[in-house]
Design a protein around this motif. Structure first.
Motif, PDB file in Angstrom:
ATOM      1  N   ASP A   1      -4.052  -2.844  -4.721  1.00 31.24           N
ATOM      2  CA  ASP A   1      -4.877  -2.378  -5.843  1.00 31.24           C
ATOM      3  C   ASP A   1      -6.306  -2.087  -5.381  1.00 31.24           C
ATOM      4  O   ASP A   1      -6.920  -1.095  -5.807  1.00 31.24           O
TER       5      ASP A   1
ATOM      6  N   ALA B   1       1.452   7.163  -6.541  1.00 27.89           N
ATOM      7  CA  ALA B   1       0.394   8.112  -6.894  1.00 27.89           C
ATOM      8  C   ALA B   1       0.718   9.533  -6.451  1.00 27.89           C
ATOM      9  O   ALA B   1      -0.072  10.448  -6.687  1.00 27.89           O
TER      10      ALA B   1
ATOM     11  N   MET C   1      -6.336   1.086  -3.311  1.00 27.00           N
ATOM     12  CA  MET C   1      -6.217   2.261  -4.169  1.00 27.00           C
ATOM     13  C   MET C   1      -7.521   2.547  -4.916  1.00 27.00           C
ATOM     14  O   MET C   1      -7.898   3.704  -5.128  1.00 27.00           O
TER      15      MET C   1
ATOM     16  N   ALA D   1       2.131   1.832  -3.459  1.00 24.72           N
ATOM     17  CA  ALA D   1       1.073   2.258  -4.372  1.00 24.72           C
ATOM     18  C   ALA D   1       0.714   3.729  -4.151  1.00 24.72           C
ATOM     19  O   ALA D   1       0.559   4.491  -5.110  1.00 24.72           O
ATOM     20  N   PHE D   2       0.594   4.139  -2.898  1.00 26.44           N
ATOM     21  CA  PHE D   2       0.287   5.544  -2.619  1.00 26.44           C
ATOM     22  C   PHE D   2       1.457   6.451  -3.001  1.00 26.44           C
ATOM     23  O   PHE D   2       1.261   7.560  -3.501  1.00 26.44           O
TER      24      PHE D   2
ATOM     25  N   CYS E   1       0.838  -1.210   0.000  1.00 28.70           N
ATOM     26  CA  CYS E   1       0.000   0.000   0.000  1.00 28.70           C
ATOM     27  C   CYS E   1       0.868   1.252   0.000  1.00 28.70           C
ATOM     28  O   CYS E   1       0.580   2.228  -0.704  1.00 28.70           O
TER      29      CYS E   1
ATOM     30  N   SER F   1      -9.328   6.115  -4.379  1.00 28.36           N
ATOM     31  CA  SER F   1      -9.360   7.031  -5.529  1.00 28.36           C
ATOM     32  C   SER F   1     -10.759   7.256  -6.085  1.00 28.36           C
ATOM     33  O   SER F   1     -10.930   8.000  -7.052  1.00 28.36           O
TER      34      SER F   1
END
Length: 262
Positions: A224, A29, A227, A25-26, A22, A231
């Motif tokens: 995933d 972004a 996210m 992934a963040f 996580c 989002s």
């Protein structure tokens, strides 16, 4: 995911597994991160790696979420700009043992209850008021488990803690229904991380047998899902997501190819 750029995301249990996935992934972004885990060295190594790769700001520190005083101190000591937390990912959690309830180790029970339930509560209690004060479109994402829906033999206490995560999420969502703060419960099935190694007290061979004959989920698969929920547009609340490998139907119903289950 442009809408997550420059958000401040707090992730517990971020040194490995789902928490680390996580965090990456963040970071990818463009979010800025507050990372904690029991292992100070490991979580700081993750922070350095992500800072170098994505050029974002990160605060990282060792924290055992079982300890209420340490949780309170860690959050209280955050610099003012880092208190503007947009997203909290309550990921820290563990399973210990797989004995019948009447043969279980009560120390294992304490570790699971104190981490999976009380630790999540401590962080939530400290961080949600920041979100309310800052009037952010906040988001609490709690990592539960399919074990919170379907019990299985030898997992009574662990399953109970993950049921608690589901109902804490539901109750918090009700408490915040008039506020711009969303609450999501993510309930994974079999995910191959160090989860089973911890459950079996370091026995890697025993842990590996859990995933024999099936393609389990990965930590990145769960990231995933996190996210996706994070989002979504502010008016969209993903309340609950249950995700399993294709060959898993419930916590205890799993098809394993070419594996003798008897």
């Amino acid at each position: 995911m442009e809408k997550l750029k420059d958000k401040i995301v707090f992730i517990s249990g971020a040194s490995s597994g789902i928490g680390k996935a996580c965090a990456e992934a963040f970071a990818k972004a463009g979010a800025h991160l507050i990372l904690c885990a029991r292992s100070t060295d490991k979580v700081k190594a993750v922070a350095r790696e992500l800072q170098d790769m994505y050029k974002i700001e990160i605060v990282s520190f060792g924290l055992d979420v079982q300890d209420k005083k340490l949780v309170n101190a860690a959050i209280d000591n955050l610099p003012e700009k880092w208190r503007k937390i947009d997203i909290l990912v309550n990921n820290a959690g563990l399973a210990r043992g797989l004995e019948k309830l009447y043969e279980g180790d009560t120390d294992d029970w304490d570790a699971m209850i104190d981490t999976n339930v009380k630790g999540l509560l401590y962080l939530t209690r400290k961080i949600v008021p920041f979100m309310l004060k800052n009037q952010v479109n906040g988001h609490i994402i709690n990592i539960g488990s399919i074990a919170g829906i379907h019990a299985y033999p030898g997992g009574a206490v662990y399953c109970a803690t993950k049921t608690a995560v589901k109902f804490i999420s539901d109750g918090l969502r009700m408490d915040l229904v008039d506020k711009p703060i969303r609450v999501t419960a993510v309930q994974p099935g079999m995910v191959e991380t160090n989860f089973s190694v911890v459950r079996f007290h370091g026995d890697k061979q025993k842990a590996g047998s859990v995933y024999a004959g099936i393609k389990p989920l990965t930590a990145e698969d769960i990231a995933d899902v996190v996210m996706y929920a994070a989002s979504a547009p502010p008016h969209v609340q993903i309340c609950e997501v249950t995700v399993t490998p294709t060959n898993q139907a419930t916590g205890g119903i799993v098809y394993k190819e070419n594996v003798n289950l008897h």
